[in-house]
Design a protein around this motif. Structure first.
Motif, mmCIF file in Angstrom:
data_model
loop_
_atom_site.group_PDB
_atom_site.id
_atom_site.type_symbol
_atom_site.label_atom_id
_atom_site.label_comp_id
_atom_site.label_asym_id
_atom_site.label_seq_id
_atom_site.Cartn_x
_atom_site.Cartn_y
_atom_site.Cartn_z
ATOM 1 N N LEU A 173 2.268 1.625 -3.450
ATOM 2 C CA LEU A 173 1.212 2.081 -4.364
ATOM 3 C C LEU A 173 1.057 3.595 -4.313
ATOM 4 O O LEU A 173 1.073 4.278 -5.352
ATOM 5 C CB LEU A 173 -0.114 1.401 -3.996
ATOM 6 N N THR B 254 0.835 -1.205 0.000
ATOM 7 C CA THR B 254 0.000 0.000 0.000
ATOM 8 C C THR B 254 0.869 1.254 0.000
ATOM 9 O O THR B 254 0.579 2.233 -0.708
ATOM 10 C CB THR B 254 -0.925 0.001 1.235
ATOM 11 N N ILE C 180 -6.258 0.524 6.927
ATOM 12 C CA ILE C 180 -5.789 0.294 5.561
ATOM 13 C C ILE C 180 -6.950 0.149 4.567
ATOM 14 O O ILE C 180 -6.911 0.750 3.482
ATOM 15 C CB ILE C 180 -4.843 -0.929 5.497
ATOM 16 N N GLY D 143 0.007 4.358 8.479
ATOM 17 C CA GLY D 143 -1.064 3.434 8.140
ATOM 18 C C GLY D 143 -1.992 3.104 9.284
ATOM 19 O O GLY D 143 -3.036 2.484 9.082
ATOM 20 N N LEU E 292 2.176 6.752 2.998
ATOM 21 C CA LEU E 292 0.995 6.335 3.764
ATOM 22 C C LEU E 292 0.500 7.480 4.634
ATOM 23 O O LEU E 292 -0.709 7.751 4.704
ATOM 24 C CB LEU E 292 1.334 5.134 4.647
ATOM 25 N N GLY F 187 -8.562 6.389 -1.206
ATOM 26 C CA GLY F 187 -7.236 6.853 -1.593
ATOM 27 C C GLY F 187 -7.214 7.663 -2.878
ATOM 28 O O GLY F 187 -6.414 8.601 -3.010
ATOM 29 N N TRP G 295 -7.749 2.359 1.099
ATOM 30 C CA TRP G 295 -7.996 1.802 -0.235
ATOM 31 C C TRP G 295 -9.253 2.408 -0.857
ATOM 32 O O TRP G 295 -9.289 2.739 -2.034
ATOM 33 C CB TRP G 295 -8.167 0.289 -0.162
#
Length: 573
Positions: free
Chosen positions: A30, A27, A528, A288, A110, A535, A532
């Motif tokens: 990403l 994550t 988290i 996170g 994050l 985000g 997602w």
């Protein structure tokens, strides 16, 4: 306590499965790629924001950017940087430090993402006392995506607040208090409960005043304590300057190859280095977790991303700088794989303690390098011949000292599990230095008494600042769950738990790691998925902000994009 520790260990096995760590790391990667490596822009632009170049006292919020960063850093730059790093090295070896660095770098992305979201969805009904955090993102965000999901959003927000309270109680409170009590007792013989009472009083005096007092105290305390710690760390590293290249090489090599057992270190696999490096870094910088966005949501600004780039500096300061200093001090001093503190002429006999459980007989302790005090924890290393695993497994078996100095007797040995009778690896007895005590020992090897005074002082300052900020995080969770009337009872319970943590319930590194691991792990599971889902909105807001910054469109006439634009995905530039 053994049965409770086994339960916590089983829970941690699920929360910190390698797959979970890879998901968290993935994550971070990403959002790093998605934002175009926001870490570098955060360092450049974030420092300008901290200097007050973009401050506007008329913006909604309770504290300025520097105070918000200080409040968040006071929660992250704590005993995780002193005791947590020591735990990572003691359990995972030098390679754990490399994975801490990795988490620190990708943790910046994050942190930027989660703080952007919290700023976008913060509750500013009272402009002088805003509320924010992942609970508000889930509650308000899902309802905006689809009105039918409003109830689901409130439920997810409530689940996050429950995990927030678990982490507040464990890592934000009990871990800090226990470490301070342990090191104060180790060096000064002060009973742990007495330390707990003093800590509880000091924390209570600050948190009664709310976020403005917390921000003011943190703004003064954090720079002083970080500067003091780094100055002492620099002295140690200068003394060991010739060992630093070898230590840096050892960190990188050990991250990708097993570490051999030596002295007090049991040896470690690549998987252990990865596991403990990730765990302790995430515990230290909270990337996170969704905790520090709660503090940043109180900042005075109309630009969500502006506060987010400031927040991205946290993992840089916390992990890549402060944690690295601690790690290099410990490694260069050699205390992580130190030689024995004493040696038995005739070792204690291995005895059966129950089905599949083994212990050692109680015998007088050998003379050690220093006097052993009453209640001090020691350990020996045993080889457990487990036929179900490949090779022999090394374990520590812990015991306590009954009296000192006239009647040094090791009593109340713990147990280890093994299907067949284990054997002692050697006759060596080690004094256990859990958490911050190991870091203090490392400083003492350079200058006798340096660890005693410096790390004890740093432990008190770091723990106080962390407990103060985490009390605010838990307070915001209680407000979401039960309203403003729940705040005062919560604060009283919070201070009471400080005393409970110092009452002798936690004794070893493993117990400490289990306790803090649960708190951090449950928050990751809750936060988290929120990142997602939302985000993409954070990334659109980030790109819009950077485009306006580049083109000079940052005046009063250039407002940040609306939530509707961010949700719909319309071009916001």
């Amino acid at each position: 306590m053994d049965s409770l520790n086994n339960i916590m260990s089983a829970i941690n096995g699920v929360l910190w499965h390698n797959a979970v760590l890879l998901i968290v790391l993935g994550t971070g990667i990403l959002f790093t790629v998605w934002s175009g490596f926001c870490q570098f822009r955060a360092v450049a632009h974030g420092t300008h924001v901290l200097r007050g170049r973009y401050d506007d006292p008329a913006d909604p919020g309770a504290i300025n950017h520097f105070q918000a960063l200080s409040a968040a850093l006071s929660a992250t730059v704590g005993l995780g940087n002193i005791g947590g790093v020591a735990l990572a090295i003691a359990l995972g070896g030098p390679g754990a430090v490399f994975w801490m660095w990795v988490v620190g770098f990708f943790g910046m992305a994050l942190k930027l993402t989660e703080v952007t979201l919290s700023m976008l969805y913060r509750n500013t009904d009272d402009p002088d006392n805003p509320h924010g955090g992942p609970m508000w993102v889930a509650s308000k965000g899902l309802g905006r995506l689809n009105p039918k999901l409003h109830g689901v959003g409130k439920l997810i927000g409530g689940i996050f607040c429950i995990t927030l309270l678990v982490s507040t109680i464990t890592g934000g409170n009990m871990f800090q208090a226990w470490n301070v009590a342990e090191i104060t007792h180790s060096y000064f013989g002060v009973p742990g409960v007495a330390t707990g009472i003093v800590l509880a009083v000091l924390v209570g005096m600050v948190i009664i005043g709310g976020i403005k007092r917390i921000g003011a105290v943190a703004g003064r305390l954090v720079p002083i304590m970080v500067a003091l710690y780094l100055l002492a760390g620099t002295y140690v590293l200068v003394v060991h300057a010739e060992a630093l290249p070898g230590m840096l090489k050892l960190i990188v090599v050990s991250a990708f190859s097993p570490s051999d057992a030596a002295g007090a270190f049991l040896g470690g696999t690549v998987g252990y280095a990865f596991l403990f490096g990730m765990k302790r870094a995430l515990f230290s910088n909270e990337a996170g977790q969704g905790s520090s966005p709660i503090a940043h949501a109180a900042a005075k600004t109309r630009e969500p991303v502006r506060e987010a780039v400031v927040a991205a500096l946290e993992p840089l300061i916390d992990t890549l700088i402060v944690c690295s200093f601690t790690a290099l001090v410990i490694l260069s001093s050699g205390v992580w794989n130190r030689t024995a503190d004493g040696e038995f002429g005739v070792p204690p006999v291995v005895e059966k303690a129950g089905p599949g459980q083994w212990t050692l007989e109680s015998v007088p302790a050998p003379l050690a390098q220093r006097d052993l005090y009453n209640g001090e924890t020691v350990f020996m290393i045993v080889q457990a011949h487990d036929n179900q695993q490949s090779g022999n497994q090394l374990h520590k078996i812990f015991g306590t000292i009954s009296a000192a100095p006239n009647s040094r007797t090791v009593i109340d040995w713990g147990t280890i599990n093994s299907p067949v009778e284990p054997s002692l690896l050697n006759n060596n007895l080690f004094i256990d230095y859990p958490g911050a005590s190991l870091t203090a020992r490392a400083f003492d090897t350079v200058q006798d008494g340096l660890g005693k005074w410096l790390v004890t002082l740093a432990a008190w300052l770091f723990a106080l600042s962390t407990m103060i900020s985490w009390s605010y995080y838990g307070e915001q969770g209680m407000i979401y769950l039960a309203g403003e009337r729940s705040v005062m009872p919560y604060k009283l319970v919070y201070c009471g738990l400080i005393v409970v943590a110092t009452a002798g319930l936690i004794k070893t590194n493993v117990e400490l790691d289990n306790l803090t691991g649960i708190g951090t792990g449950v928050m990751l599971f809750a936060n988290i998925p929120i990142m997602w889902i939302f985000g993409s909105q954070a990334m659109r807001a980030y790109r819009d902000y950077m485009e306006r910054l580049k083109s000079g469109r940052m005046g009063p006439g250039h407002k940040p994009p609306s939530l509707e634009d961010l949700i719909s995905g319309r071009d916001v530039n």
